[in-house]
Design a protein around this motif. Structure first.
Motif: not given
Length: 66
Positions: A45-66
């Protein structure tokens, strides 16, 4: 490892920590912890609210690194 890139997205959108915290409905302290990666979990719900406020996708905020 999952890396949070919220600071980069916020800079791209030219939005302050206080302004985003108000739009998302969480405290500046909690948003700052998310921004700096000092968290071990985030509610969808927090991630959704952040994405809505920033008009972005979760993948714009989260990144996977080995």
């Amino acid at each position: 490892m999952i890396v949070l890139r919220l600071d980069r997205v916020m800079a791209d959108r030219k939005i302050s920590l206080g302004e985003l915290a108000e739009k998302v409905g969480i405290t500046n302290v909690n948003l700052s912890k998310i921004k700096t990666g000092k968290i071990s979990a985030i509610r969808f719900s927090t991630l959704e609210a952040i994405c809505k406020a920033l008009n972005c996708q979760p993948g714009d905020i989260l990144e996977f690194k080995e």
